[in-house]
Design a protein around this motif. Structure first.
Motif, PDB file in Angstrom:
ATOM      1  N   THR A  17       0.856  -1.186   0.000  1.00 25.39           N
ATOM      2  CA  THR A  17       0.000   0.000   0.000  1.00 25.39           C
ATOM      3  C   THR A  17       0.890   1.234   0.000  1.00 25.39           C
ATOM      4  OG1 THR A  17      -0.128  -0.124   2.419  1.00 25.39           O
ATOM      5  CG2 THR A  17      -1.921  -1.133   1.165  1.00 25.39           C
ATOM      6  N   TYR A  19       1.209   5.432   0.028  1.00 25.26           N
ATOM      7  CA  TYR A  19       0.538   6.678   0.419  1.00 25.26           C
ATOM      8  C   TYR A  19       1.280   7.852  -0.209  1.00 25.26           C
ATOM      9  CZ  TYR A  19      -1.697   3.772   3.950  1.00 25.26           C
ATOM     10  OH  TYR A  19      -2.413   2.777   4.589  1.00 25.26           O
ATOM     11  N   ASN A  20       0.534   8.826  -0.715  1.00 27.23           N
ATOM     12  CA  ASN A  20       1.148   9.989  -1.345  1.00 27.23           C
ATOM     13  C   ASN A  20       1.747  10.958  -0.344  1.00 27.23           C
ATOM     14  OD1 ASN A  20       0.491   9.147  -3.952  1.00 27.23           O
ATOM     15  ND2 ASN A  20      -1.556  10.041  -3.809  1.00 27.23           N
ATOM     16  N   ASP A  24      -1.747  10.927   4.988  1.00 30.96           N
ATOM     17  CA  ASP A  24      -2.746  10.007   4.436  1.00 30.96           C
ATOM     18  C   ASP A  24      -2.834   8.718   5.243  1.00 30.96           C
ATOM     19  OD1 ASP A  24      -3.363  11.783   2.456  1.00 30.96           O
ATOM     20  OD2 ASP A  24      -2.092  10.844   0.927  1.00 30.96           O
ATOM     21  N   ARG A  25      -1.750   8.338   5.905  1.00 31.63           N
ATOM     22  CA  ARG A  25      -1.802   7.155   6.761  1.00 31.63           C
ATOM     23  C   ARG A  25      -2.777   7.378   7.926  1.00 31.63           C
ATOM     24  NH1 ARG A  25       2.363   3.426   6.102  1.00 31.63           N
ATOM     25  NH2 ARG A  25       3.966   4.061   4.595  1.00 31.63           N
ATOM     26  N   GLN A  28      -6.329   7.341   6.597  1.00 26.29           N
ATOM     27  CA  GLN A  28      -6.795   5.985   6.304  1.00 26.29           C
ATOM     28  C   GLN A  28      -7.158   5.236   7.578  1.00 26.29           C
ATOM     29  OE1 GLN A  28      -7.364   4.746   3.270  1.00 26.29           O
ATOM     30  NE2 GLN A  28      -8.177   2.873   4.227  1.00 26.29           N
ATOM     31  N   PHE A  54      -7.314   6.356   0.909  1.00 25.58           N
ATOM     32  CA  PHE A  54      -6.238   7.336   0.820  1.00 25.58           C
ATOM     33  C   PHE A  54      -4.905   6.692   0.416  1.00 25.58           C
ATOM     34  CE2 PHE A  54      -9.394   8.961   3.740  1.00 25.58           C
ATOM     35  CZ  PHE A  54      -9.578  10.265   3.297  1.00 25.58           C
ATOM     36  N   PHE A  55      -4.980   5.526  -0.215  1.00 30.58           N
ATOM     37  CA  PHE A  55      -3.761   4.857  -0.657  1.00 30.58           C
ATOM     38  C   PHE A  55      -4.029   4.208  -2.007  1.00 30.58           C
ATOM     39  CE2 PHE A  55      -6.176   1.645   1.615  1.00 30.58           C
ATOM     40  CZ  PHE A  55      -6.116   0.554   0.762  1.00 30.58           C
TER      41      PHE A  55
END
Length: 497
Positions: A17, A19-20, A24-25, A28, A54-55
């Motif tokens: 996974t 994340y940008n 975002d972690r 999520q 979010f991933f």
């Protein structure tokens, strides 16, 4: 002895996974739970909404399958990011797969990321105990082998210095020395040898060749020459998927064609090879059966060596017929119609000893208009490693040559054949256009034809050098001993050929 393969990989996949942004972690972890909690109330008022994500998924490997038989050496090649290291870590058990299975039968010695398994604050000697213990040795076994490990690493007094003071080459020396003394059944190496100096690389390769006689090796690297020399078979990975799986020479040829296409910006280059990408990857067992044309008698490779090149049916003498169906790649702007080798006067070569005046001939058809054509050839050994060759570029670079579509080109290279070791050799022929630094490959034909050499030299090298004379005599005579009249100061070498 068990007939189970040393390593069996079936449908192996690994997904990460991605994340940008770091926040975002956190999103999520919280937002989807809030959405699930609010879902009953939303449905009560007649509304539905998708759970926020979010991933994104990144598949490092997708449905990879193969088997490695006991005593076999398999190479893994591919560009950076192709999934090679992920595959090796899944096999070693340091990563868990998303799907698929891995079965390993035997003690594994793994040399993955440089310095993995070492504590940078421990000395080299302490790290030998730490690393060897992780790899399954007892303290008593380590004590018995410590001197041999230190001698193999050859890092001198640095063995009692912290690892953090080591260069990358010194750390690799120590790591490989430990691996070489744990009595592993399976050895897994991930490009670590690339950082060593030439002396230690040769030392490691000699040890690996000896290990092949009793163990199984999974070798990962960018050096296709090392893969062809060391490995029986190879797997080419790209974007986490198997692109080709088969004999090492054929897979490396297909990989080299792809790399060349990318380097010159050709997206639709045609690659034809016996190494194929299976539609549904299945584990292979044993070596593929040879077809009828491949049953020509050949010299056997050294024990544990890579398989011999497959030969077409001989047409005459020591030169085999042109093989237009051999592995090839190119844009298709030109086609090699025929290639072969004759004596300098055009007669057939019925017996090749080395040192003869020969001509390599090629006939090429231009399928499109070609400017500044370059035609060349390589003579390769049974493992597919280029030995000698040349091309037309330097001879014709001063003029403006061009050929219209439909024109046929005949090229002749006249030279004295080197004194090669006895055995079978292949000749690769190619046509391109442009310059040596910037060109477009129209047709590269691997193994366009083969020829056999029957050399009178027995000196154990690939290319012999005809000596003018060889002398051997005592530099000093023992006291009271008369000079031996047989020790002449200039014994000439008998003329050969």
């Amino acid at each position: 002895m068990s007939c189970d393969p040393a390593i069996s990989v079936v449908g192996l996949s690994k997904c990460y996974t991605v994340y940008n942004a770091p926040q975002d972690r956190l999103k999520q972890a919280i937002v989807p739970r809030l959405a699930r909690a609010a879902a009953p109330f939303a449905r009560a008022v007649g509304r539905n909404f998708a759970e926020p994500v979010f991933f994104r998924h990144h598949w490092a490997l997708r449905a990879v399958s193969f088997e490695i038989e006991r005593g076999e050496t398999l190479g893994v090649i591919g560009r950076n990011g192709a999934g090679k290291s992920t595959l090796l870590q899944l096999i070693c058990g340091t990563l868990a797969p998303t799907s698929g299975t891995v079965s390993v039968n035997g003690r594994v010695g793994a040399l993955l990321e440089l310095g993995s398994g070492f504590n940078p604050d421990f000395t080299g000697r302490e790290n030998v105990y730490l690393n060897a213990t992780v790899l399954g040795l007892t303290s008593r076994e380590i004590d018995a082998r410590l001197d041999d490990i230190i001698a193999f690493a050859d890092i001198g007094a640095f063995i009692d210095q912290p690892i953090k003071t080591y260069s990358s080459g010194m750390a690799m020396r120590l790591a490989f020395a430990v691996i070489a003394h744990i009595d592993a059944d399976i050895l897994i190496i991930d490009e670590a040898l690339a950082v060593g100096d030439a002396y230690f690389q040769q030392k490691c390769m000699r040890w690996l060749r000896r290990f092949r006689e009793r163990g199984t090796i999974l070798f990962c690297g960018h050096d296709t020459g090392a893969v062809i020399t060391l490995c029986h078979r190879a797997v080419w990975l790209d974007n986490g998927e198997v692109q080709a799986y088969g004999e090492a020479k054929e897979v490396c040829e297909a990989y080299a064609a792809s790399i060349h296409a990318q380097s010159v910006g050709i997206s639709d280059i045609r690659v034809v090879s016996r190494a194929t990408r299976p539609e549904q990857p299945q584990p292979e067992t044993g070596q593929p059966e040879r077809s009828e044309p491949d049953k020509h008698q050949q010299e056997q490779p050294e024990a544990g060596g890579a398989p011999e090149a497959r030969l077409p049916v001989p047409k005459f003498g020591s030169v085999f017929e042109f093989n237009e169906d051999s592995a090839a790649f190119g844009t298709g702007g030109a086609t090699i119609l025929h290639a072969g080798m004759t004596a300098a006067d055009g007669s057939e070569l019925t017996w090749i000893r080395g040192g003869e005046a020969v001509e390599v001939k090629a006939r090429v058809r231009a399928n499109t208009e070609i400017h500044d054509p370059i035609v060349g050839f390589h003579i390769k050994d049974r493992l597919g490693q280029p030995l000698v060759g040349d091309n037309t570029y330097l001879t014709y670079r001063s003029g403006e040559l061009s050929f219209a579509a439909g024109d046929e080109i005949e090229v002749r290279f006249a030279f004295e054949l080197p004194h090669l070791r006895s055995g079978d050799y292949s000749v690769t022929v190619a046509i391109a256009s442009g310059t040596l630094d910037h060109h477009v490959q129209h047709h590269w034909l691997h193994d366009a034809f083969f020829f056999k050499v029957h050399s009178p030299f027995q000196n154990g090298v690939m290319i012999a050098i005809p000596m003018r004379s060889i002398t051997m005599q005592a530099a000093t005579a023992a006291p009271g001993r008369a000079p031996d009249p047989a020790q002449s100061p200039a014994a000439p070498v008998p003329a050969i050929g």
